[in-house]
Write a protein that holds these residues in place. Sequence first.
Motif, PDB file in Angstrom:
ATOM      1  N   UNK A 100       0.845  -1.197   0.000  1.00  0.00           N
ATOM      2  CA  UNK A 100       0.000   0.000   0.000  1.00  0.00           C
ATOM      3  C   UNK A 100       0.880   1.246   0.000  1.00  0.00           C
ATOM      4  N   UNK A 101       0.561   2.187  -0.892  1.00  0.00           N
ATOM      5  CA  UNK A 101       1.267   3.468  -0.836  1.00  0.00           C
ATOM      6  C   UNK A 101       0.806   4.286   0.365  1.00  0.00           C
ATOM      7  N   UNK A 102      -0.492   4.224   0.666  1.00  0.00           N
ATOM      8  CA  UNK A 102      -1.034   4.889   1.857  1.00  0.00           C
ATOM      9  C   UNK A 102      -2.417   4.309   2.112  1.00  0.00           C
ATOM     10  N   UNK A 103      -3.028   4.667   3.237  1.00  0.00           N
ATOM     11  CA  UNK A 103      -4.237   3.961   3.659  1.00  0.00           C
ATOM     12  C   UNK A 103      -5.516   4.747   3.402  1.00  0.00           C
ATOM     13  N   UNK A 104      -5.491   5.747   2.531  1.00  0.00           N
ATOM     14  CA  UNK A 104      -6.745   6.378   2.130  1.00  0.00           C
ATOM     15  C   UNK A 104      -7.624   5.325   1.453  1.00  0.00           C
ATOM     16  N   UNK A 130       7.458   9.286   1.741  1.00  0.00           N
ATOM     17  CA  UNK A 130       7.224  10.469   0.902  1.00  0.00           C
ATOM     18  C   UNK A 130       6.001  11.239   1.394  1.00  0.00           C
ATOM     19  N   UNK A 131       6.142  11.962   2.508  1.00  0.00           N
ATOM     20  CA  UNK A 131       5.006  12.716   3.052  1.00  0.00           C
ATOM     21  C   UNK A 131       4.710  13.962   2.219  1.00  0.00           C
ATOM     22  N   UNK A 132       3.644  14.632   2.598  1.00  0.00           N
ATOM     23  CA  UNK A 132       3.219  15.849   1.922  1.00  0.00           C
ATOM     24  C   UNK A 132       1.744  15.767   1.586  1.00  0.00           C
ATOM     25  N   UNK A 157       3.843   6.009  -7.301  1.00  0.00           N
ATOM     26  CA  UNK A 157       3.913   7.241  -6.514  1.00  0.00           C
ATOM     27  C   UNK A 157       2.696   7.498  -5.633  1.00  0.00           C
ATOM     28  N   UNK A 158       1.724   6.591  -5.617  1.00  0.00           N
ATOM     29  CA  UNK A 158       0.537   6.879  -4.823  1.00  0.00           C
ATOM     30  C   UNK A 158      -0.048   8.213  -5.236  1.00  0.00           C
ATOM     31  N   UNK A 159      -0.228   9.113  -4.253  1.00  0.00           N
ATOM     32  CA  UNK A 159      -0.738  10.453  -4.547  1.00  0.00           C
ATOM     33  C   UNK A 159       0.332  11.535  -4.395  1.00  0.00           C
ATOM     34  N   UNK A 218      15.666   9.816 -11.233  1.00  0.00           N
ATOM     35  CA  UNK A 218      15.691   9.829 -12.695  1.00  0.00           C
ATOM     36  C   UNK A 218      14.893   8.663 -13.285  1.00  0.00           C
ATOM     37  N   UNK A 219      13.644   8.539 -12.860  1.00  0.00           N
ATOM     38  CA  UNK A 219      12.830   7.422 -13.343  1.00  0.00           C
ATOM     39  C   UNK A 219      12.446   7.591 -14.812  1.00  0.00           C
ATOM     40  N   UNK A 220      12.246   6.472 -15.470  1.00  0.00           N
ATOM     41  CA  UNK A 220      11.740   6.509 -16.836  1.00  0.00           C
ATOM     42  C   UNK A 220      10.271   6.900 -16.870  1.00  0.00           C
ATOM     43  N   UNK A 221       9.550   6.524 -15.815  1.00  0.00           N
ATOM     44  CA  UNK A 221       8.115   6.816 -15.762  1.00  0.00           C
ATOM     45  C   UNK A 221       7.651   6.776 -14.318  1.00  0.00           C
ATOM     46  N   UNK A 222       6.512   7.418 -14.094  1.00  0.00           N
ATOM     47  CA  UNK A 222       5.819   7.361 -12.816  1.00  0.00           C
ATOM     48  C   UNK A 222       4.489   6.637 -13.021  1.00  0.00           C
ATOM     49  N   UNK A 223       4.052   5.959 -11.971  1.00  0.00           N
ATOM     50  CA  UNK A 223       2.745   5.304 -11.965  1.00  0.00           C
ATOM     51  C   UNK A 223       1.926   5.846 -10.792  1.00  0.00           C
ATOM     52  N   UNK A 224       1.261   6.995 -10.948  1.00  0.00           N
ATOM     53  CA  UNK A 224       0.391   7.496  -9.879  1.00  0.00           C
ATOM     54  C   UNK A 224      -0.889   6.673  -9.790  1.00  0.00           C
TER      55      UNK A 224
END
Length: 312
Positions: free
Chosen positions: A64-68, A152-154, A172-174, A216-222
């Motif tokens: 889990x990226x976070x628990x929302x 990665x808070x914020x 990347x979650x959110x 330096x990622x090739x891509x993000x997966x939000x």
Amino acid sequence: MQSENGIHTIDTGFHRPRFDAAYLLVENDRGAFIDCGTNHSVPRMLDALDRAGLQPEQVDWLILTHVHLDHAGGAGELMAKLPNAKLVVHPRGARHMIDPSKLWAGASAVYGEAVMERDYGRLRPVPAERVVEAEDGYVVEFTGRPLMCLDTPGHARHHNAVWDPHSRCCFTGDTFGLSYRDLDTEAGPFILPTTSPVQFDPDALHASIERLRALQPQAMYPTHFGRIEDVERLARDLHEQIDAMVVIALACDEHPDRHRALVDAFGELYARRAARHGWTGGRDLLLELLDVDIELNAQGLEVWLDRLKRDR
């Protein structure tokens, strides 16, 4: 469901098509889920497994990226279907997976029991012995494909991103904003930050975005929604908008209807930026697509403003 480097994107079915994503990684005939949607998403998760040629007992991890609740509400139900899996979660979120009663009570106080049942389904606890608390830098050993959890808070204080060196991609979650495929143009993906109603921290979010960009990622997966490239430009866009949203929030703080002022101002900000990005779908459609996100961003900035006052 697409696959690249063994990464399958799953539409969880929450809210509308292509709004909320979870991911399935497949490596050496084993599976790992990253996020899971709600209870209502569980059949889609199992269908994704079947389409990838795996059985539930071949899944080793649910990370889990976070628990929302739009990303983790179905964790208990899904884990009950995955007999060999462990659940990986930020230490601040672990207790809510083991005993989700406070998570349910807090959300129900805002939305009401009927809406909670309709949108998420009743939360099911995950046995404590199946929960792994992932501190910053924790490495999930996924059949020779290490996955690193990064604090990665914020957006939320209980947030981990997941770095996959094999694909040079980050889940990347959110933290790395929202980017809906409906808003893509010839200039590429459109992006905007997402706050949360209680834990938005602009300084922390800036730092987390920079931490992910530095990989330096090739891509993000939000989680909202799917693979995005052009990471450097998107990171700049997020930084600019976080700063703009803070300026707007401070300007609206003394407004007699602060919430309405924030909603209107954020709508104007995103419409202006989308037009500059080449969006031709019209302002009304843009605001319809972003209505939930604008509302939540306004709530998140209001809580942040109130916290600033308390901390003075």
